[in-house]
Design a protein around this motif. Sequence first.
Motif, PDB file in Angstrom:
ATOM      1  N   MET A   1       0.834  -1.193   0.000  1.00  0.00           N
ATOM      2  CA  MET A   1       0.000   0.000   0.000  1.00  0.00           C
ATOM      3  C   MET A   1       0.877   1.255   0.000  1.00  0.00           C
ATOM      4  SD  MET A   1      -3.072   1.067   2.561  1.00  0.00           S
ATOM      5  CE  MET A   1      -2.174   1.359   4.079  1.00  0.00           C
ATOM      6  N   LEU A   2       0.838   2.014  -1.065  1.00  0.00           N
ATOM      7  CA  LEU A   2       1.602   3.246  -1.125  1.00  0.00           C
ATOM      8  C   LEU A   2       0.733   4.368  -0.561  1.00  0.00           C
ATOM      9  CD1 LEU A   2       3.068   2.818  -4.693  1.00  0.00           C
ATOM     10  CD2 LEU A   2       4.045   2.126  -2.507  1.00  0.00           C
ATOM     11  N   LEU A   3       1.315   5.125   0.333  1.00  0.00           N
ATOM     12  CA  LEU A   3       0.529   6.182   0.970  1.00  0.00           C
ATOM     13  C   LEU A   3       0.641   7.478   0.198  1.00  0.00           C
ATOM     14  CD1 LEU A   3       1.258   5.502   4.723  1.00  0.00           C
ATOM     15  CD2 LEU A   3      -0.661   4.752   3.342  1.00  0.00           C
ATOM     16  N   ASP A   4      -0.279   7.699  -0.675  1.00  0.00           N
ATOM     17  CA  ASP A   4      -0.310   8.965  -1.388  1.00  0.00           C
ATOM     18  C   ASP A   4      -0.967  10.007  -0.495  1.00  0.00           C
ATOM     19  OD1 ASP A   4       0.665   9.147  -4.147  1.00  0.00           O
ATOM     20  OD2 ASP A   4      -0.522   7.313  -4.408  1.00  0.00           O
ATOM     21  N   LEU A   8      -4.592  10.037   2.337  1.00  0.00           N
ATOM     22  CA  LEU A   8      -4.551  10.486   3.716  1.00  0.00           C
ATOM     23  C   LEU A   8      -5.494  11.654   3.946  1.00  0.00           C
ATOM     24  CD1 LEU A   8      -0.727  10.207   4.209  1.00  0.00           C
ATOM     25  CD2 LEU A   8      -2.479   8.929   5.459  1.00  0.00           C
ATOM     26  N   SER A  35      -1.763   8.731  11.746  1.00  0.00           N
ATOM     27  CA  SER A  35      -0.561   8.912  12.561  1.00  0.00           C
ATOM     28  C   SER A  35      -0.757  10.105  13.491  1.00  0.00           C
ATOM     29  CB  SER A  35       0.640   9.176  11.666  1.00  0.00           C
ATOM     30  OG  SER A  35       0.539  10.465  11.123  1.00  0.00           O
ATOM     31  N   ARG A  37       1.140  12.609  13.794  1.00  0.00           N
ATOM     32  CA  ARG A  37       1.456  13.863  13.099  1.00  0.00           C
ATOM     33  C   ARG A  37       0.231  14.409  12.364  1.00  0.00           C
ATOM     34  NH1 ARG A  37       6.184  16.403  13.681  1.00  0.00           N
ATOM     35  NH2 ARG A  37       7.434  15.011  14.957  1.00  0.00           N
ATOM     36  N   ARG A  38      -0.573  13.502  11.815  1.00  0.00           N
ATOM     37  CA  ARG A  38      -1.793  13.965  11.134  1.00  0.00           C
ATOM     38  C   ARG A  38      -2.765  14.560  12.146  1.00  0.00           C
ATOM     39  NH1 ARG A  38      -1.211  14.447   5.644  1.00  0.00           N
ATOM     40  NH2 ARG A  38       0.708  13.261   5.387  1.00  0.00           N
ATOM     41  N   VAL A  40      -1.992  16.077  14.789  1.00  0.00           N
ATOM     42  CA  VAL A  40      -1.503  17.407  15.140  1.00  0.00           C
ATOM     43  C   VAL A  40      -2.114  18.450  14.214  1.00  0.00           C
ATOM     44  CG1 VAL A  40       0.552  18.879  15.089  1.00  0.00           C
ATOM     45  CG2 VAL A  40       0.649  16.628  16.168  1.00  0.00           C
ATOM     46  N   ASP A  41      -2.141  18.137  12.910  1.00  0.00           N
ATOM     47  CA  ASP A  41      -2.762  19.036  11.935  1.00  0.00           C
ATOM     48  C   ASP A  41      -4.203  19.334  12.292  1.00  0.00           C
ATOM     49  OD1 ASP A  41      -0.719  19.462  10.299  1.00  0.00           O
ATOM     50  OD2 ASP A  41      -1.321  18.036   8.736  1.00  0.00           O
ATOM     51  N   TYR A  69       4.146  17.170  19.774  1.00  0.00           N
ATOM     52  CA  TYR A  69       4.450  17.566  18.388  1.00  0.00           C
ATOM     53  C   TYR A  69       3.875  18.938  18.053  1.00  0.00           C
ATOM     54  CZ  TYR A  69       5.786  12.712  17.402  1.00  0.00           C
ATOM     55  OH  TYR A  69       6.386  11.489  17.403  1.00  0.00           O
ATOM     56  N   ARG A 165      13.192   0.303  20.649  1.00  0.00           N
ATOM     57  CA  ARG A 165      12.450   0.940  19.549  1.00  0.00           C
ATOM     58  C   ARG A 165      11.004   1.193  19.960  1.00  0.00           C
ATOM     59  NH1 ARG A 165      12.811  -1.919  14.129  1.00  0.00           N
ATOM     60  NH2 ARG A 165      12.561   0.142  13.221  1.00  0.00           N
ATOM     61  N   HIS A 249      16.038  16.898  13.789  1.00  0.00           N
ATOM     62  CA  HIS A 249      14.812  17.682  13.591  1.00  0.00           C
ATOM     63  C   HIS A 249      14.836  18.954  14.443  1.00  0.00           C
ATOM     64  CE1 HIS A 249      12.818  16.544  17.395  1.00  0.00           C
ATOM     65  NE2 HIS A 249      13.548  15.471  17.266  1.00  0.00           N
TER      66      HIS A 249
ATOM     67  N   VAL B 207       5.200  -2.398   4.320  1.00  0.00           N
ATOM     68  CA  VAL B 207       4.536  -2.209   3.031  1.00  0.00           C
ATOM     69  C   VAL B 207       3.814  -0.873   2.915  1.00  0.00           C
ATOM     70  CG1 VAL B 207       4.296  -4.649   2.511  1.00  0.00           C
ATOM     71  CG2 VAL B 207       2.512  -3.473   3.830  1.00  0.00           C
ATOM     72  N   VAL B 209       4.356   2.583   2.529  1.00  0.00           N
ATOM     73  CA  VAL B 209       5.505   3.429   2.207  1.00  0.00           C
ATOM     74  C   VAL B 209       5.037   4.782   1.676  1.00  0.00           C
ATOM     75  CG1 VAL B 209       7.693   3.568   0.987  1.00  0.00           C
ATOM     76  CG2 VAL B 209       6.696   1.330   1.489  1.00  0.00           C
ATOM     77  N   HIS B 210       5.511   5.843   2.289  1.00  0.00           N
ATOM     78  CA  HIS B 210       5.253   7.175   1.739  1.00  0.00           C
ATOM     79  C   HIS B 210       6.107   7.374   0.506  1.00  0.00           C
ATOM     80  CE1 HIS B 210       2.695   9.335   4.578  1.00  0.00           C
ATOM     81  NE2 HIS B 210       3.129   8.438   5.432  1.00  0.00           N
ATOM     82  N   TYR B 227       8.297  17.211   8.217  1.00  0.00           N
ATOM     83  CA  TYR B 227       7.175  17.040   9.109  1.00  0.00           C
ATOM     84  C   TYR B 227       7.158  15.638   9.714  1.00  0.00           C
ATOM     85  CZ  TYR B 227       2.309  17.653  10.441  1.00  0.00           C
ATOM     86  OH  TYR B 227       1.154  17.765  11.127  1.00  0.00           O
ATOM     87  N   ARG B 228       7.414  14.634   8.878  1.00  0.00           N
ATOM     88  CA  ARG B 228       7.362  13.256   9.346  1.00  0.00           C
ATOM     89  C   ARG B 228       8.725  12.738   9.763  1.00  0.00           C
ATOM     90  NH1 ARG B 228       2.238  10.487   8.660  1.00  0.00           N
ATOM     91  NH2 ARG B 228       3.634   8.813   9.248  1.00  0.00           N
TER      92      ARG B 228
END
Lengths: 454, 454
Positions: A1-4, A8, A35, A37-38, A40-41, A69, A165, A249, B207, B209-210, B227-228
Motif C-alpha cells: 500500500m503506497l501512501l499517497d 490520507l 498517525s 502527526r496527522r 496534530v494538523d 508535536y 524501539r 529535527h 509495506v 511506504v510514503h 514534518y514526518r
Amino acid sequence: MLLDTEQLNRNIAEIQEKLDSGDIPAAVRIAARLSNRRLVDIISEAPKETALPFLEALGPVRSARVLSYLLEELAVELLQELNSEFVQEVFIEMEDDEIADIILHLPEDERDKYWALIPNEYKDDVEEIVTYEEESVGAYMEKDFLTGFKDDLVKDAIDMLSKARGEIDNTDYIYVINEDDKLLGVVSVQELAFAARNERLENIMTVKVHVARVNEPAIEAARLMKYRKFKLLPVLDLQDRLVGVMALHEAIDLLSEELAEDFVSISGASAEESYFTPPKDAIKMRLPWMAANVFLNLGAVAVISTFEDTIAQVAILAAFIPMITDMGGNVGIQALSVSIRSIALGEVQIDDVKRVLRKELSIGLINGLALGSLFAIIAYILQREPMIGLIAGIALGFNVIVAGVVGGTIPFLIKKIGKDPAMMTGPVLTTITDITGVTIYLGLSTIFLWQLLA
Amino acid sequence: MLLDTEQLNRNIAEIQEKLDSGDIPAAVRIAARLSNRRLVDIISEAPKETALPFLEALGPVRSARVLSYLLEELAVELLQELNSEFVQEVFIEMEDDEIADIILHLPEDERDKYWALIPNEYKDDVEEIVTYEEESVGAYMEKDFLTGFKDDLVKDAIDMLSKARGEIDNTDYIYVINEDDKLLGVVSVQELAFAARNERLENIMTVKVHVARVNEPAIEAARLMKYRKFKLLPVLDLQDRLVGVMALHEAIDLLSEELAEDFVSISGASAEESYFTPPKDAIKMRLPWMAANVFLNLGAVAVISTFEDTIAQVAILAAFIPMITDMGGNVGIQALSVSIRSIALGEVQIDDVKRVLRKELSIGLINGLALGSLFAIIAYILQREPMIGLIAGIALGFNVIVAGVVGGTIPFLIKKIGKDPAMMTGPVLTTITDITGVTIYLGLSTIFLWQLLA
C-alpha cells in the motif's frame, strides 16, 4: 500500500466532519487509522471547544504524542484548559525534554502548579533541562539515547536496540561510555548490522566523535549538524560526561527560526517576536526602536526646514516628496533583502562586498535612469512644468542609485565589524534614503528656482 | 579522540597559511587529515588563483567530492577554468545527480561543451534528471539508492549494504522492488540488524511506504519529509516505477530557500534573485515592480497636490512629511514581517487573522500614543508652534495605528485568497501608509489652518 497524500487527506476530512458535528467517538475511531502527526494538523486547526474533548477522548498516550508535536505555545494553551488529572496522566507518557518544553512555555506564575503534576522520577531530568540557558545546547538536547559499554557484545546491543524501539526516539547510534559516563566512541546501527554477533563494541566503534557541549549556543551545534549531515550529535556536560543528544529535527527547526529572525530583524522588530507574543511584550520590543527612529528622522526634517523658502515659493514641490522618499526606501530594502538572503543562506563571503557594490551600481544606474525618466514624464504630465518634472526625475533616479548601493552593501559592512547584519537596518536605511532624496530634490529645486518661478 | 571545533580549526588555519604562501604540496599533505566538507570551506574562501591549482593537486576523486558539496554557482565558476581532461576525470568520480546539477548551472551556450565530457554510461541518467521541470521532485532526486527483491535474504542485503557503503550516499533503507521496478516495500537498516540472517526481505519489509512522484513540486515533498522526520523518500515515475530518492539534506536546503524567498519577496525583489544573479537579470526582475510602484505612489502625490494651498501658506508643514510617512512605513513593515514569519514557520492558521487584528490594534494604540506624543513634543521644540506639534503628533500616532493593523493583517488576507502572502506587500504597504499619513496630517492642518496662521 503506497501512501499517497490524497488518500490520507480523505481520512483527515472525514475526522474534521465528525468533529464539526460534535461526534467525538466517531472521530476517535477514525483517528485510530491516522498517525500522530496527522492528528496534530487536525488539532491545530480545530477550535478549542472541539480540540479539548477530542484530546481527552484520545486518551493520555496519544494526547501526549500530539501535544509534544504541537507548537509549544499552542500545546500550553490547550494544557491550561485540560483538567489536572488528565495533564498528570499525559506527563507520565511524555519524554522529559517534552515536559521541560511545556514548563518553559508556561507563564511563570503557573509553573509551580504544573510542576506538581510531573511524575517524581522525571523531575530531576526535567529540572536539569529547564535550568540550562535558553539558547544553549543543554536546553535543546534530548535525554533519551542508547548507551553501551566497550565490552558489550554486538548481539546484546541489537537486543537492547530492538527493545528500545518505540520507547526511545534516537536509535540511530549507540554511544559507548565508561563507568563515569565518559564517551569512548560510537557505533551506528549500520555497523551493528554488518558486525559479527559476538564482536565486542570496542572493536567496531568509531572513536573520532563530533560532540557538542551543554553550554555552547544551540545554533552552532545545529549548523554543524546540517553541514555535516549528522543525524544525532552527542552532548557532553562540562565534566565531559555524556548527558544528552541533539536531534536533527531540532537542528532543522533552530535553523529555520534563525533564518526567519534574520529577516524579521531587518524591520527593527525583535527577532523573538511571533504571533504568540502578548501585545504588552510586543510593545516593549517594538517601541524603543521606533522611538529611536523618530530621532533618526529628524535629519530629513532638518534638511527640508532648510529649504522652507523654496517650498513657500513653489508649494507644489512638496507633492513629490513622498514619491522620492518612498521609492528610495523601497529600492534600498529590495537590495538589502537580496544581500541578507545571500549572507543568511551562506551563498556569499563577506569579502565579496566589492562584487555586490559593482552589481548594485550597475543595476542602480539602469533602474535609476529608467525610473527617473518615467517619473520625469509623469511629473511633467501632472504639472505641465518641464523643470519640476526634470528635477523630480533626476532626484528620484539619483536616489534609486544611492539606495541600491547603500542597501546592498550595508549588510556586508555590518557583518564585517562582527555584528548581526540584519538588525534594524531597514529603518536606518530608509532614513538615509529619505535624507539623500530630499536633499538632492530640494537642493536642485532651489538652484533652479528662477526657472520654476519664470 | 573527541573532535572539538577548536582542534579542527587549527588544521584549517594551517592549510590556509600554506595556500597563501603558494606551497600547494604542503597544503595537500595537511588536507589528507581533513574531511571533504572542511575542504569546501577552504576552497570557498580561497581566491581563484589558489583554489584552482589546489583542486588539481587534490586529484579528481577529492575534487569531485569538494565540487559537488560547493554551492553550484561557485562550483561552475571553478569548473569553467579547469582544463577539460581534469573535468572529465572529475565527472567520472561524481554521481549522476551531481553532474546534472553542474550542467543545469552552466550558461546555456556552454552546456554542449561539458556534455561531451560526461562519461557515456552516465549520460542517460543525467539527461533524465536535467529534463525534469525545474522545481519538481525529479529535478532534486538522487539516483543512488539500494534495492532488493522480495526473495532476497537478510544476509544478502547486509552483504550488499556493506559493499555499497562509501560508494552510495543513501544507505538507510533498502527498497524492495519487483522485476518491473515497482516498489513493494521498504526495509530499514535497523530492521536488517534485528532480523535473522536467513529471513527473506518480504517477511520483514514495511509495506506502507510514503512516496513522492517525479512531477510533484519538490517543496511539497520536502515539507512532508521535515514534518514526518523522514530521512529518505522514494520517488516514483508516472508509471509507478522507483526511479530515485529524495534525501533529507536536499529537503532542508529547499525549505531554507523557500523561507528566505518568502521574506525577500516582501520587498518586491524576485524570490529567485541571489548574489549570483547577473545585473542584467536583476534589473529585469526589479524594474517592473518599481515602475509599478511609481504609479502606486501617485496616490500620495494627488493627496498632497490637493493641499497645495495649505502648504503655500505654511511651508514648514512640508518638513514633517517624510517623518510621518517613514514612521508609518517602518511600523507597517515591522508588523508585516512578524506576520509573514509566523505564517512561514507554520505557527499560525489563516483564520487567526482576528487575533492578529486585536493584537496589532492594541499595540498600535499604545505605540501610536507614545510615538505621537514624542513627536508632538519634538515638533513643538523645533518650531515653537504648539499647533503644528499637536497636528503632526496626532497624524503620526494615527498613522502608526493604521500601519500596524494593515501591515499585520495584509499577509493573512492575501493568504486567504490563496496567493503568496509576501509578494510585493512591502511597497504596496508603504504607499498605503504614505497616503493615510499625508491625508490625516495635511487634512488636520487645513482644518486648523486659522490656528497656524494666527
